[in-house]
Structures are given as structure tokens and as C-alpha cells.
Design an enzyme around this catalytic site. Structure first.
Site, PDB file in Angstrom:
ATOM      1  N   ASP A 134       0.786  -1.237   0.000  1.00 26.65           N
ATOM      2  CA  ASP A 134       0.000   0.000   0.000  1.00 26.65           C
ATOM      3  C   ASP A 134       0.819   1.289   0.000  1.00 26.65           C
ATOM      4  OD1 ASP A 134      -2.399   1.476   0.018  1.00 26.65           O
ATOM      5  OD2 ASP A 134      -2.283   1.708   2.179  1.00 26.65           O
ATOM      6  N   ARG A 295      -3.230   8.921  10.479  1.00 22.92           N
ATOM      7  CA  ARG A 295      -3.128  10.381  10.365  1.00 22.92           C
ATOM      8  C   ARG A 295      -3.256  11.081  11.719  1.00 22.92           C
ATOM      9  NH1 ARG A 295      -1.392  13.384   6.334  1.00 22.92           N
ATOM     10  NH2 ARG A 295      -3.213  14.682   5.952  1.00 22.92           N
TER      11      ARG A 295
END
Length: 382
Positions: A134, A295
Site C-alpha cells: 500500500d 493520520r
């Protein structure tokens, strides 16, 4: 051991270590992908999360000079949650997308691909390899498509005949000249259900995504969310599954093959109010092991604020007011003010008006004005 025998032994070993599907591709340049990426760049459709240069993303020998082949793997993940907690008027819940339900898939797949590389090293001592999951330069989907794992759907996901699109992908570039597998025939036909269902029109056309409009991307941004998307994200705190859930290939698809990928209901569907003032330590303890935490807490808290506004959750007003007044982050203060206006009680409007006398940040003040604009709408509706 000849290469064909080695390939079969890799396939057999992959089953032993819980890899659900494996395919082999050449390490040739991804020419078609390169042209597509150039177009995406020129249109401003990229997310900005992409890694590497255009060449690194499409030329495997830039990443491994002796590259001869790429092994692609797929791991299936669940699409349904057993004993999912219900959202109630007193305790509203958000939701993480299915790809973030279990243990961070980057870790799960890296372990499996590392085992595959170690197995190959035993058979071929002069092995050279590079693994990616990814976050690497190569497009996992382009590799998987070339390796026959699945076809690229109009929703830009790889769709496998066995597991639909509910699969994680990873790859291992090697210097072994494995015989490549054949790609699978495209299987979307005339169907446009994913494009029709996309809440923001991010699927511009079959197979082309404007990431800047995609809810999965937007939920990961850290700034104020543009107004046009706030009602669209609903109660999603991370990611979006709409284009997968409407896909006919995913009908009745639900695989529970890996205990570490099972959803933890209280984490996958978290209560929204407790997320507003969660400490960094508790955030890491609670959400740190899932991919949706990468995040940090700020985007998730911003999304939780929007979700409470979406629900018009009057029970959240007393918790939103101190967030609006005291949080050190302008995005959080401003979004809390917007959410209070959306909820629309007298107490909420009074609190926004009062907070404006102390607020100095222009963006936050702008959000407070937006919050107060809802008062006129409420009066019209009333």
C-alpha cells in the site's frame, strides 16, 4: 530447483501461511499506468498521499535493478460485523470503513510477505527482493491486475472472483524470472452502480477517480472540510465503503479467515462524544493498532464533530461548547462551532455568539458565522 517447480512450491507455501490468493507478474514497465497517472496529475485528481516519482511508480527496476518478476498477494477481510453496536439518541456512533476494522493490514501483510521472501531465500540464496504493501511506490492494484489476482473495477478497486473487492493487496519484487500468470477478463460490463452511488461524484468515469472528491480521502485530511462535503460524510469517521457495498460482485461476500482482521465493534463503530476530548495516550491505546489511526486523532475528531452535527445530536451540545471555546486547534474549534449551529438549539446559538467575542482566529470566526447562519434556516423551517 527449476523456476516452474519453485513457483509451485511458493504457491503451496503461501497457502500454509494464510495467503488467500497469489499471482505472478512480469516486472516490465507499467506503460498504460504511466499514461493514466500523467493524466491524473494534469487533472489534479491525485490525493497527494502517493509515494515516489512517476518513474518509480511504474518502473519496477527503479526499485530493484535486477527485477524480473513480481509476486502479488491478496488477503480477504470481513464485510460484515457480528454484534455491531447500535447508535442511539443518547450515544451516537461513527464508523470506520471495513478496510480499517481489524489490526492494521500493513503489518499483517508485511509479515506474510516477509515469510514468503524468507522461504524464497532458502530455495534461492542469491534472491534479491523488495516488498511493498500500500505505502510503496508501485500501484498494488496495477500489479494485482497484471498478476491475475482480479480485474480493475469501475470503482477503481481490484475485484476478485472469489472475494469480491474486500481484499488487501501487497507484492514482492524479485530477481527470479517466474512465468507470469494471465490477467482476468474485466467483469463490470455495463454496470455503473458504483458510479451512480458515489456520494460526491468522485468516480468521474469507470475506472477514473478524482481523489480530491473521494470521501475516503477527505476523511483523512487535516484542514477544515469543504462545506459541500460535510453533509455527505454523514457519520463516517474514516474511509468510505459505498462503491464497494453496491457492487454486485460483493453481494453476499463476507469472509472471516483471519482472526487478526476481525472487527472490534467498539472501535470500528466508536461512540462519537468520547472521541472529542480523547488524550493522545488513550487515542494510541484505543485506535493505534488499526490502519485508520495513521493520520493521528485530529481528522477523526473533526469528522466526529461533523457526524454529531449530522445527527443533530442535542445531547452533545454541552460537550461541544468547551471544545469550541478551549481546544487549541483552530480546525477543531471551528468545526465544533459549525456543528453546534447545525444542531441548532438556543443554547448552541448563544454559546457561538458568546465565543465570538473571545475568538481571534479568522477561520474559526468564519465557521462561527456559518454556525449562526443555521439559525435563520431553523427560523424559516419553524
Amino acid at each position: 530447483m527449476n523456476v516452474d517447480t519453485l513457483k509451485q512450491s511458493v504457491i503451496d507455501y503461501s497457502k500454509e501461511i494464510g495467503i488467500d490468493k497469489i499471482g505472478f507478474a512480469s516486472a516490465d514497465v507499467f506503460g498504460e499506468l504511466k499514461e493514466r497517472l500523467k493524466q491524473q496529475q494534469s487533472l489534479g485528481y491525485q490525493s497527494g498521499f502517493e509515494k515516489g516519482t512517476l518513474e518509480e511508480r511504474t518502473e519496477p527496476n527503479r526499485l530493484l535493478p535486477e527485477a524480473k518478476s513480481i509476486i502479488s498477494i491478496a488477503i480477504a477481510y470481513p464485510s460484515r460485523m457480528k454484534d455491531a453496536p447500535k447508535s442511539t439518541k443518547e450515544s451516537r456512533r461513527g464508523i470506520f470503513c471495513r478496510a480499517s476494522w481489524g489490526t492494521d493490514y500493513h503489518d499483517v501483510l508485511r509479515k506474510k510477505i516477509s515469510k514468503l521472501a524468507a522461504f524464497l531465500k532458502q530455495q534461492t540464496p542469491d534472491l534479491q527482493s523488495k516488498l511493498m504493501v500500500d505505502t510503496g511506490e508501485l500501484s498494488d492494484r496495477a500489479v494485482a491486475e497484471r498478476a491475475g489476482i482480479g480485474f480493475s473495477g469501475k470503482n477503481t478497486s481490484i475485484i476478485t472472483p472469489e472475494f469480491g473487492s474486500f481484499v488487501y493487496l501487497g507484492e514482492l519484487i524479485t530477481n527470479i524470472p517466474f512465468k507470469p500468470d494471465s490477467p482476468i477478463e474485466e467483469g463490470c460490463g455495463e454496470c455503473t452502480k458504483c458510479m451512480d452511488a458515489c456520494p460526491t461524484g468522485a468516480l468521474v468515469q469507470g475506472g477514473q477517480l478524482n481523489a480530491q472528491r473521494c470521501i475516503a480521502f477527505l476523511t483523512q485530511t487535516k484542514d477544515f472540510l469543504p462545506d459541500e462535503f460535510r453533509d455527505k460524510i454523514g457519520n463516517r469517521v474514516y474511509g468510505c465503503d459505498t462503491c464497494q457495498m453496491v457492487c454486485p460482485w460483493n453481494k453476499q461476500v463476507d469472509f472471516h479467515l483471519h482472526p487478526e482482521l476481525e472487527p472490534e465493534p467498539e472501535i470500528a463503530k466508536p461512540k462519537l462524544k468520547p472521541m472529542l476530548r480523547i488524550s493522545n495516550r488513550v487515542f494510541k491505546e484505543t485506535f493505534g493498532h488499526i490502519s485508520g489511526s495513521w493520520r493521528g486523532k485530529k481528522p477523526l475528531q473533526r469528522n466526529a464533530l461533523i457526524a454529531l452535527g449530522h445527527f443533530k445530536d442535542k445531547t452533545a451540545v454541552d460537550e461541544l461548547i468547551p471544545v469550541m471555546r478551549q481546544d487549541p486547534r483552530p480546525v477543531i474549534r471551528g468545526t465544533a462551532a459549525w456543528s453546534l449551529g447545525k444542531i441548532g438549539t438556543e443554547k448552541a446559538f448563544d454559546a457561538i455568539q458568546e465565543a465570538m467575542n473571545e475568538e481571534e482566529n479568522e477561520q474559526v470566526l468564519f465557521e462561527m458565522e456559518k454556525g449562526l447562519q443555521f439559525k435563520k434556516l431553523h427560523e424559516k423551517e419553524g
